[in-house]
Scaffold this motif. Structure first.
Motif, PDB file in Angstrom:
ATOM      1  N   VAL A 267       0.729  -1.344   0.095  1.00 53.03           N
ATOM      2  CA  VAL A 267      -0.199   0.503  -0.137  1.00 53.03           C
ATOM      3  C   VAL A 267       0.819   0.976  -0.131  1.00 53.03           C
ATOM      4  O   VAL A 267       1.670   1.567   0.938  1.00 53.03           O
ATOM      5  CB  VAL A 267      -0.973   0.362   1.311  1.00 53.03           C
ATOM      6  CG1 VAL A 267      -1.980   1.561   1.096  1.00 53.03           C
ATOM      7  CG2 VAL A 267      -2.278  -0.913   1.638  1.00 53.03           C
ATOM      8  N   LEU A 268       0.447   2.297  -0.528  1.00 51.05           N
ATOM      9  CA  LEU A 268       1.775   3.385  -1.029  1.00 51.05           C
ATOM     10  C   LEU A 268       0.122   4.387  -0.866  1.00 51.05           C
ATOM     11  O   LEU A 268      -0.444   4.709  -1.727  1.00 51.05           O
ATOM     12  CB  LEU A 268       2.492   3.545  -2.360  1.00 51.05           C
ATOM     13  CG  LEU A 268       2.580   4.269  -2.453  1.00 51.05           C
ATOM     14  CD1 LEU A 268       3.986   5.459  -1.673  1.00 51.05           C
ATOM     15  CD2 LEU A 268       3.342   4.627  -4.071  1.00 51.05           C
ATOM     16  N   GLN A 269       0.484   5.183  -0.107  1.00 52.01           N
ATOM     17  CA  GLN A 269      -0.118   6.415   0.010  1.00 52.01           C
ATOM     18  C   GLN A 269       0.451   7.712  -0.169  1.00 52.01           C
ATOM     19  O   GLN A 269       1.697   7.879   0.992  1.00 52.01           O
ATOM     20  CB  GLN A 269      -0.130   6.501   1.539  1.00 52.01           C
ATOM     21  CG  GLN A 269      -1.338   7.404   1.681  1.00 52.01           C
ATOM     22  CD  GLN A 269      -2.461   7.920   3.385  1.00 52.01           C
ATOM     23  OE1 GLN A 269      -1.940   6.982   3.753  1.00 52.01           O
ATOM     24  NE2 GLN A 269      -3.819   8.464   3.440  1.00 52.01           N
ATOM     25  N   VAL A 270       0.379   9.131  -0.732  1.00 58.85           N
ATOM     26  CA  VAL A 270       1.364  10.219  -1.136  1.00 58.85           C
ATOM     27  C   VAL A 270       0.384  10.859  -0.184  1.00 58.85           C
ATOM     28  O   VAL A 270      -0.325  11.642  -0.701  1.00 58.85           O
ATOM     29  CB  VAL A 270       1.155  10.730  -2.634  1.00 58.85           C
ATOM     30  CG1 VAL A 270       2.343  11.386  -2.882  1.00 58.85           C
ATOM     31  CG2 VAL A 270       2.246   8.599  -2.960  1.00 58.85           C
ATOM     32  N   GLY A 271       0.482  12.285   0.386  1.00 56.84           N
ATOM     33  CA  GLY A 271       0.019  13.354   1.422  1.00 56.84           C
ATOM     34  C   GLY A 271       0.750  14.338   1.054  1.00 56.84           C
ATOM     35  O   GLY A 271       1.843  14.774   1.695  1.00 56.84           O
ATOM     36  N   PHE A 272       0.000  15.110   0.433  1.00 55.94           N
ATOM     37  CA  PHE A 272       0.811  16.444  -0.215  1.00 55.94           C
ATOM     38  C   PHE A 272      -0.372  17.629   1.303  1.00 55.94           C
ATOM     39  O   PHE A 272      -0.821  17.532   1.809  1.00 55.94           O
ATOM     40  CB  PHE A 272       0.000  16.602  -1.314  1.00 55.94           C
ATOM     41  CG  PHE A 272       0.292  16.277  -2.267  1.00 55.94           C
ATOM     42  CD1 PHE A 272       0.860  15.728  -3.092  1.00 55.94           C
ATOM     43  CD2 PHE A 272      -0.689  15.031  -2.302  1.00 55.94           C
ATOM     44  CE1 PHE A 272       1.543  15.428  -4.180  1.00 55.94           C
ATOM     45  CE2 PHE A 272      -0.161  14.029  -3.501  1.00 55.94           C
ATOM     46  CZ  PHE A 272       0.440  14.570  -4.112  1.00 55.94           C
ATOM     47  N   ASP A 273       0.808  18.281   1.232  1.00 55.10           N
ATOM     48  CA  ASP A 273       0.619  19.616   2.193  1.00 55.10           C
ATOM     49  C   ASP A 273      -0.619  20.559   1.826  1.00 55.10           C
ATOM     50  O   ASP A 273      -0.865  20.570   0.309  1.00 55.10           O
ATOM     51  CB  ASP A 273       1.478  20.368   2.509  1.00 55.10           C
ATOM     52  CG  ASP A 273       1.758  21.943   3.475  1.00 55.10           C
ATOM     53  OD1 ASP A 273       0.751  22.957   3.305  1.00 55.10           O
ATOM     54  OD2 ASP A 273       2.066  21.638   4.258  1.00 55.10           O
ATOM     55  N   ARG A 274      -0.990  21.469   2.580  1.00 58.93           N
ATOM     56  CA  ARG A 274      -2.507  21.405   1.933  1.00 58.93           C
ATOM     57  C   ARG A 274      -2.020  23.120   0.788  1.00 58.93           C
ATOM     58  O   ARG A 274      -2.608  24.070   0.667  1.00 58.93           O
ATOM     59  CB  ARG A 274      -3.802  22.402   3.151  1.00 58.93           C
ATOM     60  CG  ARG A 274      -4.383  21.118   3.665  1.00 58.93           C
ATOM     61  CD  ARG A 274      -4.876  19.857   2.710  1.00 58.93           C
ATOM     62  NE  ARG A 274      -5.345  19.846   3.394  1.00 58.93           N
ATOM     63  CZ  ARG A 274      -6.673  19.370   4.005  1.00 58.93           C
ATOM     64  NH1 ARG A 274      -6.828  20.460   3.750  1.00 58.93           N
ATOM     65  NH2 ARG A 274      -7.327  18.254   4.658  1.00 58.93           N
ATOM     66  N   ALA A 275      -1.161  23.409   1.883  1.00 56.81           N
ATOM     67  CA  ALA A 275      -0.130  24.267   0.679  1.00 56.81           C
ATOM     68  C   ALA A 275       0.221  24.665  -0.630  1.00 56.81           C
ATOM     69  O   ALA A 275       0.484  25.406  -1.600  1.00 56.81           O
ATOM     70  CB  ALA A 275       0.473  25.345   1.549  1.00 56.81           C
ATOM     71  N   LEU A 309      -2.654   3.885  -3.456  1.00 55.08           N
ATOM     72  CA  LEU A 309      -2.636   2.573  -4.306  1.00 55.08           C
ATOM     73  C   LEU A 309      -2.466   1.192  -3.369  1.00 55.08           C
ATOM     74  O   LEU A 309      -2.173   1.149  -2.326  1.00 55.08           O
ATOM     75  CB  LEU A 309      -1.922   2.208  -5.731  1.00 55.08           C
ATOM     76  CG  LEU A 309      -0.827   1.899  -5.415  1.00 55.08           C
ATOM     77  CD1 LEU A 309       0.059   0.830  -4.927  1.00 55.08           C
ATOM     78  CD2 LEU A 309       0.511   2.848  -5.934  1.00 55.08           C
ATOM     79  N   VAL A 310      -3.444   0.133  -3.726  1.00 53.37           N
ATOM     80  CA  VAL A 310      -2.841  -0.931  -3.365  1.00 53.37           C
ATOM     81  C   VAL A 310      -2.844  -2.073  -4.116  1.00 53.37           C
ATOM     82  O   VAL A 310      -3.382  -2.094  -5.275  1.00 53.37           O
ATOM     83  CB  VAL A 310      -4.275  -0.871  -2.573  1.00 53.37           C
ATOM     84  CG1 VAL A 310      -4.914  -2.715  -1.528  1.00 53.37           C
ATOM     85  CG2 VAL A 310      -5.222   0.197  -1.560  1.00 53.37           C
ATOM     86  N   GLU A 311      -1.313  -2.618  -3.792  1.00 51.75           N
ATOM     87  CA  GLU A 311      -1.155  -3.818  -5.188  1.00 51.75           C
ATOM     88  C   GLU A 311      -1.644  -5.560  -4.566  1.00 51.75           C
ATOM     89  O   GLU A 311      -0.174  -5.759  -2.724  1.00 51.75           O
ATOM     90  CB  GLU A 311       0.312  -3.617  -5.604  1.00 51.75           C
ATOM     91  CG  GLU A 311       0.853  -4.757  -6.067  1.00 51.75           C
ATOM     92  CD  GLU A 311       0.074  -4.402  -7.635  1.00 51.75           C
ATOM     93  OE1 GLU A 311      -0.542  -4.989  -8.932  1.00 51.75           O
ATOM     94  OE2 GLU A 311      -1.079  -2.806  -7.148  1.00 51.75           O
ATOM     95  N   GLN A 312      -2.257  -5.849  -4.742  1.00 53.13           N
ATOM     96  CA  GLN A 312      -2.931  -6.642  -3.612  1.00 53.13           C
ATOM     97  C   GLN A 312      -1.624  -8.312  -3.784  1.00 53.13           C
ATOM     98  O   GLN A 312      -1.579  -8.810  -2.793  1.00 53.13           O
ATOM     99  CB  GLN A 312      -4.315  -7.920  -4.089  1.00 53.13           C
ATOM    100  CG  GLN A 312      -4.968  -6.493  -3.411  1.00 53.13           C
ATOM    101  CD  GLN A 312      -5.816  -6.708  -2.139  1.00 53.13           C
ATOM    102  OE1 GLN A 312      -5.161  -7.303  -0.843  1.00 53.13           O
ATOM    103  NE2 GLN A 312      -6.660  -6.079  -1.745  1.00 53.13           N
ATOM    104  N   GLN A 313      -1.163  -8.018  -5.023  1.00 49.18           N
ATOM    105  CA  GLN A 313      -0.006  -9.415  -4.309  1.00 49.18           C
ATOM    106  C   GLN A 313       1.154  -8.785  -6.012  1.00 49.18           C
ATOM    107  O   GLN A 313       1.212  -8.904  -7.234  1.00 49.18           O
ATOM    108  CB  GLN A 313      -0.952 -10.627  -5.714  1.00 49.18           C
ATOM    109  CG  GLN A 313       0.252 -12.039  -6.221  1.00 49.18           C
ATOM    110  CD  GLN A 313       0.245 -12.643  -4.788  1.00 49.18           C
ATOM    111  OE1 GLN A 313      -0.197 -12.563  -3.868  1.00 49.18           O
ATOM    112  NE2 GLN A 313       1.585 -13.247  -4.466  1.00 49.18           N
ATOM    113  N   ILE A 314       2.079  -8.506  -4.854  1.00 48.91           N
ATOM    114  CA  ILE A 314       3.117  -7.590  -5.518  1.00 48.91           C
ATOM    115  C   ILE A 314       3.731  -8.584  -6.399  1.00 48.91           C
ATOM    116  O   ILE A 314       3.811  -9.887  -6.437  1.00 48.91           O
ATOM    117  CB  ILE A 314       4.464  -7.194  -4.746  1.00 48.91           C
ATOM    118  CG1 ILE A 314       3.210  -6.826  -2.985  1.00 48.91           C
ATOM    119  CG2 ILE A 314       5.651  -6.575  -5.330  1.00 48.91           C
ATOM    120  CD1 ILE A 314       4.707  -6.179  -2.666  1.00 48.91           C
TER     121      ILE A 314
END
Length: 326
Positions: A267-275, A309-314
């Motif tokens: 699981v990859l999460q990318v979070g961005f600053d609100r600015a 994104l979610v990858e169930q089977q790498i």
């Protein structure tokens, strides 16, 4: 009456464990071991679930015309060795019958050299463009080609700062040992252009601590040795938490993760600053660092300013998220 019940009620055979110790592993544990491997852990779980000692297994294999020593069986279940010769593979096929397992339940876990049904590990040079730099850093740490660990679950959270820079990334990583004696994990960080590797910091967030660190300033690559709390046996798992603090590179446009082996979830999460929110985000995959992007799909920023994104089977190769600024 099933064959399994008959075996448990039969007259004790020399070498069998005493009845009080025949506590079969729950079927759920066996099912999980057969699903995730490695071979040694699945074999141990099957032996425990069926309540059979190695001498009894050897006897039943001999009844089927398969000759294998108790020592070899012990090595297989401990992960010291794995069956690779044709006669050993025939023994594993017979073991599936003896242990009342589905066909290929064990043979598919043996590995590429034995069965050829799993793709071999990808070399790092196919996954990361500054491959020479990475390989030199790994060599300086005397890193083996096979680190002895594979991914069960990997959750990664990348933080993009107000200057559009890769500020930090957190990893929570569940790994399983496929050989005995593993006591470390090598984590790799590749900064964006302009990354000052001397200012990048790494720290353990849980169940590990940073050991030796190697940096290659020209390419922005860092390799960190994360030391586990103890040595893992084949089949044992560990949960690691670690963080790279960067913030030194140019504005970031993508984050990619290379996988030398297949298997496990990511699981990859990318979070961005609100600015500094991007105008467009996409996920993608690549078979190598230089191959065209595949499986491209748009991603929508949520109310918290992040995409995932979610990858169930790498699969061996590269996964990533790319974004565009206004």
């Amino acid at each position: 009456m099933t064959a399994r019940s008959t075996d448990r009620r039969a007259t004790p055979h020399p070498g069998d464990p005493p009845p009080s110790s025949r506590r079969p592993a729950p079927e759920a544990e066996l099912a999980e071991a057969l699903r995730t491997g490695p071979f040694s852990a699945a074999l141990r779980a099957a032996l425990a679930a069926r309540g059979l000692a190695l001498h009894r297994v050897q006897h039943r294999l001999a009844q089927r015309g398969i000759q294998v020593g108790v020592t070899s069986l012990s090595y297989w279940q401990r992960g010291v060795r794995r069956p690779e010769r044709p006669e050993s593979l025939r023994a594993v096929t017979a073991l599936e019958e003896v242990l009342e397992l589905p066909p290929h339940a064990l043979t598919r876990l043996i590995g590429p050299r034995a069965t050829g049904d799993r793709p071999p590990a990808r070399p790092y040079r196919t996954l990361l463009e500054p491959a020479a730099a990475l390989e030199s850093l790994l060599a300086s740490l005397a890193a083996p080609a096979d680190g002895g660990l594979h991914t069960v679950i990997h959750y990664e959270h990348v933080h993009i700062g107000a200057r559009r820079e890769l500020a930090a990334r957190d990893s929570h990583h569940v790994v399983r040992a496929h050989r005995d004696g593993v006591d470390r994990y090598l984590a790799i960080h590749h900064g964006d252009p302009g990354c000052d590797t001397e200012r990048v910091r790494v720290r353990g967030l849980g169940n590990c601590r940073a050991g030796r660190i190697r940096r290659h300033g020209a390419s922005g690559v860092i390799v960190v040795e994360l030391l586990l709390d103890g040595r893992l046996r084949a089949g044992e798992t560990a949960v690691l938490g670690y963080r790279f603090e960067d913030g030194t590179g140019a504005p970031s446009h993508e984050y990619v993760r290379g996988f030398t082996y297949g298997g496990g979830q990511y699981v990859l999460q990318v979070g961005f600053d609100r600015a500094a929110l991007p105008v467009h985000c996409r996920r993608f995959a690549r078979s190598s660092a230089t191959a065209p992007r595949e499986a491209v799909a748009d991603l929508t920023l949520n109310a918290h300013g992040s995409v995932h994104l979610v990858e169930q089977q790498i699969r061996p190769g590269v996964l990533g998220i790319t974004w565009e600024w206004d």
